[in-house]
Design a protein around this motif. Structure first.
Motif, PDB file in Angstrom:
ATOM      1  N   ASP A 150       0.819  -1.211   0.000  1.00  0.00           N
ATOM      2  CA  ASP A 150       0.000   0.000   0.000  1.00  0.00           C
ATOM      3  C   ASP A 150       0.854   1.262   0.000  1.00  0.00           C
ATOM      4  OD1 ASP A 150      -2.344   1.415  -0.183  1.00  0.00           O
ATOM      5  OD2 ASP A 150      -2.781   1.367   1.959  1.00  0.00           O
ATOM      6  N   ILE A 151       1.917   1.249  -0.799  1.00  0.00           N
ATOM      7  CA  ILE A 151       2.817   2.399  -0.908  1.00  0.00           C
ATOM      8  C   ILE A 151       2.825   2.887  -2.348  1.00  0.00           C
ATOM      9  CG2 ILE A 151       5.224   3.183  -0.728  1.00  0.00           C
ATOM     10  CD1 ILE A 151       5.588   1.064   1.471  1.00  0.00           C
ATOM     11  N   ALA A 152       2.829   4.210  -2.535  1.00  0.00           N
ATOM     12  CA  ALA A 152       2.876   4.799  -3.872  1.00  0.00           C
ATOM     13  C   ALA A 152       3.806   6.004  -3.857  1.00  0.00           C
ATOM     14  CB  ALA A 152       1.479   5.213  -4.340  1.00  0.00           C
ATOM     15  N   VAL A 153       4.390   6.272  -5.009  1.00  0.00           N
ATOM     16  CA  VAL A 153       5.214   7.465  -5.207  1.00  0.00           C
ATOM     17  C   VAL A 153       4.595   8.278  -6.329  1.00  0.00           C
ATOM     18  CG1 VAL A 153       7.479   8.368  -5.867  1.00  0.00           C
ATOM     19  CG2 VAL A 153       7.325   6.323  -4.437  1.00  0.00           C
ATOM     20  N   ILE A 154       4.362   9.560  -6.074  1.00  0.00           N
ATOM     21  CA  ILE A 154       3.884  10.467  -7.120  1.00  0.00           C
ATOM     22  C   ILE A 154       4.855  11.629  -7.205  1.00  0.00           C
ATOM     23  CG2 ILE A 154       1.492   9.786  -6.729  1.00  0.00           C
ATOM     24  CD1 ILE A 154       1.032  12.421  -5.293  1.00  0.00           C
ATOM     25  N   LYS A 155       4.780  12.402  -8.309  1.00  0.00           N
ATOM     26  CA  LYS A 155       5.689  13.534  -8.476  1.00  0.00           C
ATOM     27  C   LYS A 155       4.927  14.742  -8.996  1.00  0.00           C
ATOM     28  CE  LYS A 155      10.291  14.736 -10.155  1.00  0.00           C
ATOM     29  NZ  LYS A 155       9.952  16.138 -10.447  1.00  0.00           N
ATOM     30  N   LEU A 156       5.241  15.886  -8.393  1.00  0.00           N
ATOM     31  CA  LEU A 156       4.626  17.134  -8.827  1.00  0.00           C
ATOM     32  C   LEU A 156       5.229  17.583 -10.141  1.00  0.00           C
ATOM     33  CD1 LEU A 156       4.573  19.121  -5.451  1.00  0.00           C
ATOM     34  CD2 LEU A 156       2.876  17.526  -6.371  1.00  0.00           C
ATOM     35  N   LYS A 157       4.412  18.204 -10.971  1.00  0.00           N
ATOM     36  CA  LYS A 157       4.877  18.720 -12.248  1.00  0.00           C
ATOM     37  C   LYS A 157       5.394  20.143 -12.077  1.00  0.00           C
ATOM     38  CE  LYS A 157       1.539  15.929 -14.860  1.00  0.00           C
ATOM     39  NZ  LYS A 157       0.392  15.955 -15.799  1.00  0.00           N
ATOM     40  N   ASP A 158       6.546  20.410 -12.682  1.00  0.00           N
ATOM     41  CA  ASP A 158       7.125  21.764 -12.694  1.00  0.00           C
ATOM     42  C   ASP A 158       7.319  22.308 -11.283  1.00  0.00           C
ATOM     43  OD1 ASP A 158       6.974  21.737 -15.536  1.00  0.00           O
ATOM     44  OD2 ASP A 158       4.869  22.331 -15.408  1.00  0.00           O
ATOM     45  N   ALA A 159       7.931  21.501 -10.403  1.00  0.00           N
ATOM     46  CA  ALA A 159       8.146  21.926  -9.024  1.00  0.00           C
ATOM     47  C   ALA A 159       9.632  21.961  -8.697  1.00  0.00           C
ATOM     48  CB  ALA A 159       7.437  20.978  -8.061  1.00  0.00           C
ATOM     49  N   SER A 160      10.042  22.907  -7.841  1.00  0.00           N
ATOM     50  CA  SER A 160      11.429  22.993  -7.394  1.00  0.00           C
ATOM     51  C   SER A 160      11.484  23.771  -6.086  1.00  0.00           C
ATOM     52  CB  SER A 160      12.300  23.698  -8.451  1.00  0.00           C
ATOM     53  OG  SER A 160      11.825  25.023  -8.685  1.00  0.00           O
ATOM     54  N   ASP A 161      12.596  23.623  -5.377  1.00  0.00           N
ATOM     55  CA  ASP A 161      12.837  24.344  -4.119  1.00  0.00           C
ATOM     56  C   ASP A 161      11.697  24.180  -3.124  1.00  0.00           C
ATOM     57  OD1 ASP A 161      15.290  25.307  -5.073  1.00  0.00           O
ATOM     58  OD2 ASP A 161      14.295  26.976  -6.085  1.00  0.00           O
ATOM     59  N   LEU A 162      11.257  22.951  -2.946  1.00  0.00           N
ATOM     60  CA  LEU A 162      10.158  22.666  -2.025  1.00  0.00           C
ATOM     61  C   LEU A 162      10.687  22.137  -0.691  1.00  0.00           C
ATOM     62  CD1 LEU A 162       7.662  20.868  -4.444  1.00  0.00           C
ATOM     63  CD2 LEU A 162       7.681  23.276  -3.765  1.00  0.00           C
ATOM     64  N   PRO A 163       9.920  22.308   0.390  1.00  0.00           N
ATOM     65  CA  PRO A 163      10.311  21.705   1.671  1.00  0.00           C
ATOM     66  C   PRO A 163      10.190  20.189   1.592  1.00  0.00           C
ATOM     67  CG  PRO A 163       8.103  22.596   1.811  1.00  0.00           C
ATOM     68  CD  PRO A 163       8.635  23.025   0.466  1.00  0.00           C
ATOM     69  N   PHE A 164      11.015  19.480   2.340  1.00  0.00           N
ATOM     70  CA  PHE A 164      10.948  18.020   2.308  1.00  0.00           C
ATOM     71  C   PHE A 164      11.467  17.453   3.622  1.00  0.00           C
ATOM     72  CE2 PHE A 164      15.202  19.007   0.945  1.00  0.00           C
ATOM     73  CZ  PHE A 164      15.997  17.999   1.463  1.00  0.00           C
ATOM     74  N   VAL A 165      11.247  16.164   3.820  1.00  0.00           N
ATOM     75  CA  VAL A 165      11.750  15.477   5.013  1.00  0.00           C
ATOM     76  C   VAL A 165      12.456  14.198   4.597  1.00  0.00           C
ATOM     77  CG1 VAL A 165      10.088  16.346   6.683  1.00  0.00           C
ATOM     78  CG2 VAL A 165       9.510  14.397   5.257  1.00  0.00           C
ATOM     79  N   GLU A 166      13.198  13.632   5.545  1.00  0.00           N
ATOM     80  CA  GLU A 166      13.879  12.371   5.318  1.00  0.00           C
ATOM     81  C   GLU A 166      13.234  11.286   6.161  1.00  0.00           C
ATOM     82  OE1 GLU A 166      17.985  12.793   6.131  1.00  0.00           O
ATOM     83  OE2 GLU A 166      18.407  14.005   4.331  1.00  0.00           O
ATOM     84  N   LEU A 167      13.361  10.057   5.693  1.00  0.00           N
ATOM     85  CA  LEU A 167      12.874   8.910   6.443  1.00  0.00           C
ATOM     86  C   LEU A 167      13.873   8.537   7.528  1.00  0.00           C
ATOM     87  CD1 LEU A 167      11.682   6.840   3.377  1.00  0.00           C
ATOM     88  CD2 LEU A 167      10.184   7.850   5.109  1.00  0.00           C
ATOM     89  N   GLY A 168      13.370   8.246   8.726  1.00  0.00           N
ATOM     90  CA  GLY A 168      14.220   7.831   9.825  1.00  0.00           C
ATOM     91  C   GLY A 168      14.412   6.320   9.860  1.00  0.00           C
TER      92      GLY A 168
END
Length: 483
Positions: A150-168
C-alpha cells in the motif's frame, strides 16, 4: 473507509488515513533517535519545522461500473476514501462510469516534488491535484505503486525548491516512544496529534508483508498516506489503517515502518515497480497443538503445507510438513515473518533455511526466485480459506506429510483448523490442529467441501462435525452463525 474488525486473526480491512508530513524548506532534518520525552513546551517548534512538507492530495477517479453495483470498483473506492463529498458525485459519467473525488495525504521527500503516499489514495486516479501548506497547488503524476504494501510514489509537475523530510530508522523505535502525526482528517486541513508507539510488528492481515507500527496518536479519515514523526522530526512511519468500530479514532492506528517505505520507494523511483524474492511454498501458522503433535518444544516458525512443483523450495529440497524456523539466521517467530524475510532477498541469491523435520533440525539451502504476478496469484489461491462468520474458523487442506505428523493413518483426508476466532461461535468447540473429516455425514476433503456443507445447513443453526483431535475421533456440534 473500511475499518478493522475485532477477530482472532484481524482480517485486514484496510485503510484508515493519516496525513503526516515533514520538512523544512530546502533542507532535511538531522538524523537522531526517537525519544519518549514530551517537551514541556509541547511540539510547536517541531510542527513549525515539518508542517510545510505536509501535502493534501485531491484525487479524481472514474469507475466503469454502473452506479449502485455491489462489489464494484466504485463501491471499493467509496469504501476506501470514505470522505467523498456528495457535491462531487455525478449520477452518470459521459462514458458510462461514475466520477468520484477523494482526499488523502502525503509527504515530500525531495525538493523537486517527489511525494510518498498510500497506494489506496491514488489507485484508479485519472487526475491528481496536490496542495501545499502555503497554498500552492500542483498537478501530479504517478511514478509507481506497490499494492502489496500500500505504498505509492507520485511527483509534482514543474516543481522545485520545495520543503521536504527524510525517512528515519524505524528499527530504532521502541514501544513507549513519543510520536506526532500531522494530517488532514476529514478534510479539515492541517491538524496535529500526538501519542506513543503502542506496539511494534503488528500483523493486521491486510497483506503478506504486514509489519505495522501501532500508535495511539489520533488518526482519522483523510489522513491516509501521511507520515508519523519521532520527536526529532524524522518520519518513522506512514499512517495507513485504523481499528475502529465507529469510523473515528479510538486510539488504535497502524503505520507502515519507515524502513519498509524506504526500500519500496527506492525501487519505485528506480524501476517503477518492486521486485521481491520467491520461495514457492504454501504456509500455515504453527499452534501449540500442532507443535505437540509433531514433537516440537515451541510453536515458533512457519509450517510448510505445500511445496509448489519446480519452485526454489522444491529444487532446494523443502518438503511438506517442514517447519521453517529461521532464514539466514533471522528467526521466523510466526507465519507472517517468513514472507517478509524471503521478499527482502534478491532474485538468484542463495538463502539458508533452518528447518525442523521429523523432530530434528537441519539446514536447507535454496536459490531464491523472483515473485511475479502469476506466482502471487497462485500463492493467494492456496491461502487458508476463512469461513469467518458462519463457523469462525480458518482451514487448510490436509497434506499427507502433515497427516503423518499428526498421527493420522495413511490416506487420511480432511481439512486442518489453523485459526479460531475467540469471539466466534465455536471458540469453545474447535481448536487449531483439529482435523475436520466429516460434516453432516459428508466426507470433507477440501475447504470447498466444508463451505458447501455450511451453506446446506443454513437455517439449522448447527452442523455435526466429525473431528480428529490429537489422533482421536470426536464429534462436535458446531454452531453456524447466521450470515
Amino acid at each position: 473507509m473500511p475499518m478493522l474488525t475485532p477477530r482472532s486473526s484481524l482480517k485486514a480491512v484496510l485503510i484508515a488515513s493519516t496525513l503526516v508530513t515533514a520538512g523544512v524548506a530546502g533542507t532535511s532534518l538531522p538524523v537522531t533517535s526517537a525519544q519518549a520525552e514530551v517537551p514541556m513546551q509541547g511540539y510547536a517548534d517541531l510542527v513549525a519545522r515539518v508542517s510545510p512538507a505536509v501535502v493534501f492530495i485531491e484525487v479524481t477517479a472514474k469507475s466503469q461500473e454502473p452506479a449502485g453495483m455491489a462489489g464494484s470498483p466504485l463501491e471499493e473506492f467509496l469504501r476506501r476514501f470514505g470522505e467523498v463529498d456528495p457535491q462531487f458525485r455525478m449520477p452518470q459519467a459521459p462514458e458510462g462510469g461514475q466520477v468520484m473525488h477523494g482526499l488523502g495525504s502525503g509527504f515530500l521527500v525531495s525538493n523537486d516534488g517527489v511525494i510518498v503516499t498510500n497506494n489506496h489514495v491514488v489507485e484508479n486516479a485519472t487526475d491528481m491535484k496536490v496542495k501545499l501548506e502555503d497554498g500552492r497547488e500542483f498537478k501530479a503524476e504517478v511514478v509507481g505503486t506497490d499494492p502489496m504494501t500500500d505504498i505509492a510514489v507520485i511527483k509534482l509537475k514543474d516543481a522545485s525548491d520545495l520543503p521536504f523530510v527524510e525517512l528515519g530508522d524505524s528499527d530504532r523505535l521502541r514501544v513507549g516512544d513519543a510520536v506526532v502525526a500531522v494530517g488532514n482528517p476529514f478534510g479539515l486541513g492541517g491538524t496535529v496529534t500526538s501519542g506513543i508507539v503502542s506496539a511494534m510488528g503488528r500483523n493486521i492481515n491486510s497483506g503478506p508483508y504486514d509489519d505495522y507500527i501501532q500508535t495511539d496518536a489520533a488518526i482519522n479519515r483523510g489522513n491516509s498516506g501521511g507520515p508519523l514523526f519521532d520527536t526529532e522530526g524524522k518520519v518513522v512511519g506512514m499512517n495507513t489503517a485504523i481499528f475502529s468500530p465507529s469510523g473515528g479514532s479510538v486510539g488504535i492506528g497502524f503505520s507502515i515502518p519507515a524502513n519498509t517505505v524506504r526500500d519500496v520507494v527506492d525501487q519505485l523511483q528506480e524501476n517503477g515497480s518492486v521486485s521481491r524474492g520467491w520461495l514457492g511454498v504454501t504456509i500455515q501458522p504453527m499452534t501449540p497443538e500442532i507443535a505437540q503433535a509433531m514433537g516440537l518444544e515451541g510453536a515458533d516458525g512457519a509450517l510448510v503445507a505445500e511445496v509448489q512443483d519446480g519452485s526454489p523450495a522444491d529444487e532446494g529440497g523443502l518438503k511438506s510438513g517442514d517447519v521453517i524456523t529461521a532464514v539466514n539466521g533471522q528467526d521466523v517467530t510466526e507465519r507472517s515473518s517468513l514472507p517478509r524475510l524471503i521478499a527482502a532477498i534478491p532474485n538468484g541469491q542463495e538463502a539458508t533455511l533452518a528447518v525442523q523435520r521429523d523432530g530434528r533440525e537441519r539446514e536447507v539451502t535454496v536459490t531464491i526466485g523472483e515473485l511475479t504476478p502469476d506466482r502471487t496469484r497462485v500463492a493467494e489461491s492456496q491461502s487458508p480459506e476463512v469461513l469467518g462468520a458462519p463457523l469462525g474458523i480458518e482451514v487448510q487442506p490436509l497434506q499427507p506429510s502433515l497427516a503423518r505428523q499428526l498421527g493420522l493413518p495413511d490416506g487420511a483426508s480432511g481439512v486442518v483448523v489453523t485459526a479460531v476466532d475467540p469471539a466466534g461461535p465455536n471458540a469453545d468447540r474447535l481448536a487449531p490442529g483439529d482435523v475436520i473429516e466429516e460434516a453432516a455425514g459428508r466426507e470433507i476433503r477440501t475447504p470447498g467441501d466444508l463451505a458447501s456443507a455450511v451453506r446446506e445447513s443454513d437455517g439449522k443453526g448447527v452442523l455435526l462435525l466429525k473431528v480428529s483431535r490429537q489422533g482421536n475421533p470426536v464429534y462436535v456440534g458446531a454452531e453456524v452463525a447466521s450470515s
